[in-house]
Write a protein that holds these residues in place. Structure first.
Motif, short mmCIF file in Angstrom:
data_model
loop_
_atom_site.label_atom_id
_atom_site.label_comp_id
_atom_site.label_asym_id
_atom_site.label_seq_id
_atom_site.Cartn_x
_atom_site.Cartn_y
_atom_site.Cartn_z
N GLN A 38 0.77 -1.34 0.18
CA GLN A 38 0.16 0.06 -0.08
C GLN A 38 0.96 1.24 0.04
O GLN A 38 0.61 2.18 0.92
CB GLN A 38 -0.87 0.05 1.13
CG GLN A 38 -1.94 -1.05 1.05
CD GLN A 38 -3.02 -1.15 -0.07
OE1 GLN A 38 -3.10 0.02 -0.34
NE2 GLN A 38 -3.56 -2.15 -0.17
N CYS A 39 1.84 1.14 -0.90
CA CYS A 39 2.55 2.50 -1.19
C CYS A 39 2.11 3.73 -1.91
O CYS A 39 2.50 4.73 -1.76
CB CYS A 39 4.01 2.14 -1.55
SG CYS A 39 4.15 1.50 -3.12
N GLY A 40 0.93 3.20 -2.74
CA GLY A 40 0.64 4.13 -3.67
C GLY A 40 1.37 4.55 -5.04
O GLY A 40 0.98 5.60 -5.56
N THR A 41 2.52 3.90 -5.13
CA THR A 41 3.26 4.06 -6.22
C THR A 41 2.49 4.08 -7.55
O THR A 41 2.41 4.94 -8.56
CB THR A 41 4.48 3.14 -6.48
OG1 THR A 41 5.19 3.31 -5.29
CG2 THR A 41 5.49 3.53 -7.56
N SER A 43 -0.92 4.25 -7.97
CA SER A 43 -1.59 5.42 -8.17
C SER A 43 -1.14 6.71 -8.69
O SER A 43 -1.55 7.30 -9.64
CB SER A 43 -2.69 5.58 -7.17
OG SER A 43 -3.24 4.65 -6.63
N ALA A 44 0.09 6.93 -7.92
CA ALA A 44 0.78 8.27 -8.53
C ALA A 44 1.27 8.25 -9.88
O ALA A 44 1.26 9.35 -10.34
CB ALA A 44 1.94 8.47 -7.50
N ASP A 57 -4.33 1.23 -6.19
CA ASP A 57 -4.07 0.80 -4.81
C ASP A 57 -5.15 0.25 -4.17
O ASP A 57 -5.26 -0.76 -3.10
CB ASP A 57 -2.86 1.73 -4.03
CG ASP A 57 -3.60 2.92 -3.71
OD1 ASP A 57 -4.40 3.35 -4.56
OD2 ASP A 57 -3.07 3.69 -2.76
#
Lengths: 141, 1072
Positions: A38-41, A43-44, A57
């Motif tokens: 769940q680091c969000g890479t 999505s970003a 994510d």
């Protein structure tokens, strides 16, 4: 802010062979969703994130927590399979494949929200022909 | 034979090709002298030996490869025990990576200031042979009898002649990228790595030197020697320690999306360290590399190259969270206007005081954003746009930063595979050296007699590396323990000069041009000659050179001098050298005084010749004034009882006892429980592998019981303690009986316990709510019923206002237990509620990801402000299932889990007896009951009270790997006084005047080393007087400063001496 997803009786009624959504997705795509940090890479880096209701994510999170409403998400259809997320994911999860698996679950049940009659004439003129062909093929299965 | 002949040049094997114009601007006769210098030193010996086809052979006891902080610590530990160490480093200096750092977390101590004394100590140690610019090329043999071949590269500078004056650097025309400054500065082709380098010998970079000879022409001591050859050295030793450290990930190939190498203002954290460092390229200022301007905003991206199963390494690099926090808070503290953001996945503030340090950074205004940036773009003004998702708010955002720092991972050296092959040691899949067994023998490599220290085994911070290095020192001594020991140097007997009139000798050093170029040394010498009691004064080119020291020695004997003053540089670096010279001449070493005219005169007043000369004259005058009152001081010698007391019989205590026994040293283990084994007795298995606890403790107990050097006292408590280092007497209570024991040193290995939650999280109110220890006991006894849903809550009672610290082991324990439950009951679902997942050690991250994927454990992060809520069942509060409510950041909603088993990862604190023990041992402990070591970074195993050492969870909770490394390290530290058999105290100690002492006790509390005690006066027991224990006194002078009645004098710095110095400084020039 809590994300609002569409509700669909057809999707709520889907029964999974393996009993739960995670197992089904994992079988279809061969990825282990529990490995996600769940680091969000994803999505970003997603080029279409602005148009998505859930980030990639969050899609994974819904699946892990066994929430079927994720199948109502726009995200899985907006995903263009550009593989940017898969390329950058530190956990080596192929998110593109996960999206495809989710699409397949819906498609294999022949569920489609597209109502041809509801597409306005103006839109009809701007949408490429290929899109319609794909849509018909998809619905025929 | 003139060097002009070509045959000479060709003959010179790897020499620098000299240009023909090399000698053109010098007259023939000088060429004769200079080109074929009287090769009198090491250079000639090497040249001649190579000519004969022989190589240098060194017979030592231990070979250490790599002289970073780990290698240095191991070398000092072994050298202090009296064994001969050969230590090599591939660079031209020692100090490794630590010296590149600006400060160290969590104390913000200056890194070079803590490392430099160790470097100097190492270079001056009589038992340590230091070979820099050298690499190992082969290793044959077996423990106790290894033969290693070492290739020492030529520095082309004679180490015996080079004084480190820097003249050569000024004239060298070649500029190359400086790897020491992480490629952000340039250096010359002749260089030293950094000003405090040890040895201070310049090195000619063979790859880049053009052979112009400029350096040779300016070198006054004629130290440049193009004739110096690289040589092979054969080393015979009994064991080997590998401490070659690590490299830092360079994100040019992998993780290119962050733009390193493409955008000028994207830099690595190591480059920031160099920018922050006072001897770095910007002298401590953080600037943008593109335009040299101060950045308005800085971003840090964590986990670049680590925690990555693709485009990086799968493990956690362990130190990055803390170094980023450190760098950010140092920048923020100095420049509150700079906007600082750290992008992270989990903040791993796992160590002692780390969490508080992290909280402090947040208070300073450092922003932490949970989200891993996906990409970085450069803007026209060279600032950078970072695109990330803030996973706590769910928003995808963009932020600009003038400077972007990548917290790059610690990665294995590229040459590790080759080095492993050559040493016959296995390398793991990542490239780090494999240990024999991660959980039970982390220091032993896969080859007998070869040991690991520091980051060669896996990423580590400095204290863990230092502990492991001490541990390696203990293990390396085992195969050679019966060899002859060499303690101290031999000197001629001391003459008694106490009844003689002071006859002072003053030696003024030119330090090349360093001093003589900025002040008038001749005038200074003349002025010194005129001072009363000065019998002799002279100035010399380099006072520290071998021939100058010989001259001083001869002058002392010739002129009958009994006080010596050297006016040169700092006593910190050179004092010991001159004191040795005095000892060699038969004088007491305290009859020496140093005037620092280089640092304090020529350096700071380099622009003012007259003022510098005047100040130097005043300094020498005051030194002479003090010297008249210098007295010979004696260093107390006392014997050491050859036995160590170990308090605590857990794995840590047992490992320490076994390490001591391997070195041939007796020990006594005092354990309060009826059986050895400590906490592990109650646990099921150990993280990060699945080894059962019995498999760990049973073989240890067997070994201990068999070993005749170890005495075990169970059901026992240390009740009373008397004495000091080397001579302790203790009373142990064993089942109501009292036993008296004697020992020389003490190791504290008392461990830790879970805190009392006092009913929080409904603990104790429902039988389905367990602590991790209770769960493990149930698993061990096979009494756990199958649960449907298991919830683990981490950080119960941790990182809150009452207990601001992290328990370091909880995350790992909960992951392991989640796995155990899932394995046993495949149908039950496990949830781990955590704050930051802190799995930082070797193989831990991999274990974590394996548990997640293979056992489908769901992790839910919760915020400090939104702690999970536990609701008991209304009908069955005592034994029903419990409802856990937790807010999930990703879903942005509250999740409710019906749990029929709730496991709390409870925070930890020091053992029950800490309070009593700390007073008995005279050692400090913190609020949580963990003992406080001497120095958080470089002395993690020592107490400020000599002779007492600590290890394991008594210091701070830690996993088995780190505890064992510490246990073996503490064994090494505790064995040093025992190996030396006799200890020498300080000569400079405090002395109490019994007539003046009022017995107020202020000095007792001022003493940091517990060296002062208030005792009844022997003749008048009604009044108390302070008594200094000369064995413990370190001569810091705190007590003398604190004493209200001036009853304490600091020998060597007494009031009389200081007063005359001040008076002499204020005096007008005598000669004038």
């Amino acid at each position: 802010m809590k994300k609002q997803l569409l509700k669909s009786k057809e999707i709520d009624a889907i029964k999974f062979k393996k009993g739960e959504l995670v197992a089904e997705v994992e079988e279809l795509c061969g990825e282990n969703l529990f490995g996600c940090y769940q680091c969000g890479t994803c999505s970003a880096g997603c080029p279409f994130i602005e148009d998505m209701d859930l980030g990639p994510d969050e899609v994974i999170r819904y699946v892990v927590l066994d929430r079927n409403e994720v199948l109502n998400s726009k995200t899985i259809w907006i995903c263009a399979s550009c593989y940017t997320c898969a390329e950058r994911c530190p956990r080596d999860l192929n998110i593109t494949k996960i999206m495809e698996a989710l699409r397949q679950i819906v498609l294999r049940k022949k569920i489609d929200h597209t109502k041809l009659v509801k597409i306005s004439k103006k839109e009809r003129e701007s949408i490429p022909q290929l899109a319609f062909v794909s849509l018909f093929r998809k619905n025929i299965g | 034979m003139p060097l002009k002949s070509y045959s000479q040049k060709i003959y010179h094997d790897v020499g620098i090709p000299l240009q023909d114009d090399y000698f053109l601007d010098e007259p023939e006769e000088i060429v004769q002298n200079k080109s074929m210098p009287q090769l009198e030193s090491a250079v000639r010996i090497v040249a001649e030996r190579t000519e004969r086809g022989e190589k240098r052979v060194i017979h030592g006891d231990v070979l250490i490869v790599g002289a970073g902080i780990s290698g240095m610590q191991a070398a000092l530990d072994i050298g202090d025990k009296g064994y001969k160490v050969v230590i090599i480093d591939k660079t031209s200096t020692i100090g490794g990576s630590m010296v590149k750092l600006d400060k160290t977390f969590p104390t913000n101590d200056c890194s070079i200031c803590t490392a430099a004394p160790k470097m100097v100590e190492l270079s001056r140690h009589p038992n340590i042979e230091l070979i820099t610019y050298a690499e190992i090329s082969s290793l044959d043999g077996k423990p106790g009898n290894f033969t290693a071949n070492i290739w020492r590269k030529s520095k082309y500078v004679d180490p015996d002649k080079c004084t480190g004056c820097d003249d050569c650097v000024e004239v060298c025309p070649v500029e190359v990228v400086n790897p020491f400054d992480e490629k952000i500065s340039m250096r010359k082709a002749i260089y030293i790595e950094f000003p405090q380098a040890v040895p201070i010998v310049y090195t000619i970079d063979y790859e880049n030197c053009v052979g112009c000879g400029s350096c040779d022409r300016v070198c006054e001591p004629e130290a440049i020697s193009f004739l110096e050859k690289s040589e092979e050295i054969e080393v015979h030793v009994g064991s080997v320690i590998v401490a070659t450290g690590f490299e830092v990930f360079e994100p040019t190939e992998m993780r290119r999306e962050y733009g390193y190498g493409k955008y000028e203002n994207v830099i690595t954290a190591m480059q920031v360290e160099r920018l922050l460092s006072s001897f770095g390229p910007t002298e401590g200022k953080v600037l943008r590399l593109s335009d040299g301007k101060k950045p308005k905003s800085i971003g840090w991206i964590q986990c670049v190259g680590s925690r990555s199963t693709q485009l990086g390494f799968p493990y956690c690099s362990r130190v990055c969270c803390m170094y980023a926090t450190k760098e950010a808070s140092i920048v923020k503290e100095a420049n509150p206007d700079i906007d600082i953001t750290i992008y992270y996945m989990d903040i791993r503030a796992y160590g002692k005081d780390f969490q508080q340090y992290y909280d402090h950074a947040k208070d300073l205004g450092v922003k932490y954003v949970r989200g891993r940036p996906s990409s970085v773009y450069e803007n026209p003004d060279k600032s950078l746009t970072i695109r990330y998702k803030n996973t706590l708010t769910g928003e995808v955002e963009e932020n600009t930063a003038d400077l972007l720092v990548l917290s790059t991972a610690i990665i294995p050296n590229q040459g590790n595979k080759k080095l492993g092959e050559l040493l016959g040691v296995e390398v793991d899949e990542n490239g780090f050296f494999k240990q024999q067994s991660l959980l039970t023998d982390p220091i032993q490599s896969t080859r007998d007699g070869v040991f690991l220290a520091g980051c060669i085994q896996g990423p580590k911070d400095i204290p863990d590396s230092v502990s492991m290095a001490s541990g390696a020192a203990a293990k390396a001594v085992a195969p050679i323990k019966d060899r002859e020991k060499h303690i101290g140097k031999e000197f001629p007997p001391e003459q008694d000069v106490s009844f003689e009139k002071p006859r002072i000798g003053v030696f003024v050093c030119h330090c090349g041009k360093n001093i003589a170029g900025y002040l008038d040394v001749e005038k200074l010498t003349e002025a010194a000659k005129k001072l009363p009691n000065v019998e002799y004064a002279e100035h010399m080119m380099f006072a520290c050179s071998e021939d100058s020291c010989k001259k001083i020695r001869e002058t002392i004997q010739e002129k009958g001098l009994n006080r010596i003053i050297v006016a040169a540089c700092s006593p910190r670096t050179h004092g010991g050298l001159f004191q040795d010279t005095l000892l060699e001449a038969g004088l007491n070493k305290y009859l020496f005084e140093m005037a620092n005219i280089r640092n304090q005169c020529s350096w700071v007043h380099s622009h003012d010749w007259d003022a510098a000369t005047e100040k130097a004259t005043a300094l020498v005058r005051s030194s002479v004034a003090k010297a008249r009152y210098l007295q010979a001081l004696t260093e107390e010698e006392f014997s050491v009882y050859p036995c160590t007391l170990i308090i605590g019989g857990g794995v840590t205590g047992m490992k320490a006892a076994l390490a001591l026994a391997d070195m041939g040293i007796k020990s006594i283990i005092v354990e309060k429980e009826p059986k050895l084994g400590g906490r592990l007795r109650h646990l099921h298995s150990m993280f990060p592998s699945d080894i059962k606890t019995e498999e760990i403790i049973d073989p240890l107990i067997k070994k201990i019981n068999k070993n005749k050097l170890i005495t075990v006292m169970t059901n026992s408590v240390l009740d009373n303690l008397e004495g000091f280092i080397g001579n302790y007497k203790g009373k142990v209570k064993q089942k109501g009986k009292e036993k008296e024991i004697e020992f020389g040193t003490i190791i504290v290995a008392t461990g830790f316990r879970e805190i009392d939650l006092k009913g929080r999280y409904q603990y104790g109110k429902n039988k389905n709510i367990l602590s991790q220890t209770e769960l493990e006991t149930e698993l061990k006894n096979n009494s756990l019923k199958e649960p449907k849903n298991v919830v683990f809550i981490n950080c119960a009672g941790a990182m809150d206002e009452e207990r601001p610290y992290c328990c370091r082991v909880g995350c790992g324990v909960s992951i392991k237990n989640a796995k155990l439950v899932s394995q046993k009951f495949p149908k039950s679902k496990s949830y781990i509620l955590y704050r930051d997942m802190r799995v930082f050690g070797k193989e831990e991250e991999e274990y974590y990801s394996d548990v997640l994927t293979n056992h489908h454990v769901t992790t839910i992060r919760y915020a400090a402000e939104k702690k999970p809520e536990i609701i008991l069942d209304k009908d069955r509060p005592g034994d029903g299932s419990v409802t856990v409510k937790v807010y999930d950041d990703i879903l942005n909603e509250e999740i409710t889990i019906q749990a029929d088993l709730l496991v709390l990862t409870i925070n930890t604190e020091g053992e029950v007896m800490t309070e009593k023990l700390k007073n008995m041992l005279k050692v400090p402990a913190d609020a949580a009951g963990f003992y406080i070591e001497t120095h958080a970074k470089i002395k993690p195993l020592d107490f400020s009270t000599s002779g007492v050492y600590l290890c394991g969870a008594a210091h701070y909770p830690k996993n088995l790997v780190d505890s064992i490394a510490q246990a073996e390290g503490a064994a090494s530290r505790a064995s040093i006084p025992i190996s030396q058999e006799r200890m020498k105290g300080e000569g400079i100690v405090a002395e109490v005047n019994e007539y003046l002492c009022r017995g107020c006790g202020i000095c007792e509390s001022a003493c940091a080393y517990s060296a002062i005690e208030m005792k009844p006066h022997p003749k008048d027991p009604s009044r108390f007087v302070a008594e200094v224990n000369r064995a413990l006194c370190k001569g810091c002078g705190s007590c003398a400063a604190a004493c209200l009645s001036s009853a304490i004098e600091q020998k060597g710095y007494d009031s009389k001496q200081i007063n005359v110095m001040i008076a002499a400084l204020l005096e007008k020039e005598v000669a004038a």
